[in-house]
Design a protein around this motif. Sequence first.
Motif, PDB file in Angstrom:
ATOM      1  N   ASN A 178       7.426  -2.119   4.494  1.00  0.00           N
ATOM      2  CA  ASN A 178       6.489  -1.184   3.875  1.00  0.00           C
ATOM      3  C   ASN A 178       6.225  -1.488   2.404  1.00  0.00           C
ATOM      4  O   ASN A 178       5.497  -0.768   1.747  1.00  0.00           O
ATOM      5  N   VAL A 179       6.836  -2.497   1.868  1.00  0.00           N
ATOM      6  CA  VAL A 179       6.642  -2.844   0.454  1.00  0.00           C
ATOM      7  C   VAL A 179       5.194  -3.248   0.193  1.00  0.00           C
ATOM      8  O   VAL A 179       4.643  -2.969  -0.861  1.00  0.00           O
ATOM      9  N   GLY A 180       4.545  -3.843   1.160  1.00  0.00           N
ATOM     10  CA  GLY A 180       3.153  -4.257   1.006  1.00  0.00           C
ATOM     11  C   GLY A 180       2.219  -3.099   0.734  1.00  0.00           C
ATOM     12  O   GLY A 180       1.181  -3.251   0.095  1.00  0.00           O
ATOM     13  N   ASP A 181       2.593  -1.919   1.177  1.00  0.00           N
ATOM     14  CA  ASP A 181       1.770  -0.738   0.926  1.00  0.00           C
ATOM     15  C   ASP A 181       1.763  -0.362  -0.553  1.00  0.00           C
ATOM     16  O   ASP A 181       0.825   0.262  -1.041  1.00  0.00           O
ATOM     17  N   PHE A 182       2.807  -0.721  -1.265  1.00  0.00           N
ATOM     18  CA  PHE A 182       2.909  -0.375  -2.678  1.00  0.00           C
ATOM     19  C   PHE A 182       2.377  -1.473  -3.593  1.00  0.00           C
ATOM     20  O   PHE A 182       2.330  -1.299  -4.804  1.00  0.00           O
ATOM     21  N   ALA A 183       1.979  -2.599  -3.049  1.00  0.00           N
ATOM     22  CA  ALA A 183       1.580  -3.740  -3.867  1.00  0.00           C
ATOM     23  C   ALA A 183       0.326  -3.453  -4.689  1.00  0.00           C
ATOM     24  O   ALA A 183       0.302  -3.718  -5.894  1.00  0.00           O
ATOM     25  N   LYS A 184      -0.701  -2.909  -4.079  1.00  0.00           N
ATOM     26  CA  LYS A 184      -1.953  -2.673  -4.800  1.00  0.00           C
ATOM     27  C   LYS A 184      -1.785  -1.627  -5.902  1.00  0.00           C
ATOM     28  O   LYS A 184      -2.175  -1.879  -7.046  1.00  0.00           O
TER      29      LYS A 184
END
Length: 82
Positions: free
Chosen positions: A11-17
């Motif tokens: 779920n880290v990709g959800d926080f990237a932007k």
Amino acid sequence: MSDIKLIDIGNVGDFAKPACILIEKVSYALGAPFIPWQMKRIAQAEAEADLIKAEGEVKKNGSMKNRVGNQTLICRTKNKSY
């Protein structure tokens, strides 16, 4: 012990932007006071570069005028001797 949940790395990709946007905003906020100073430095450097180029052109054109003048003088003296 099985009640403890670890952060799912998937779920880290959800926080990237949002994280990138936060970093950009903080970076701009910290650097904003220095923008006028940097613009002045760039303008001064460009002005100095233009001055150096102009001085080089004057030296080059001056030496060309001397060469042309010397050639003209040589031609005139050759014509007089004939």
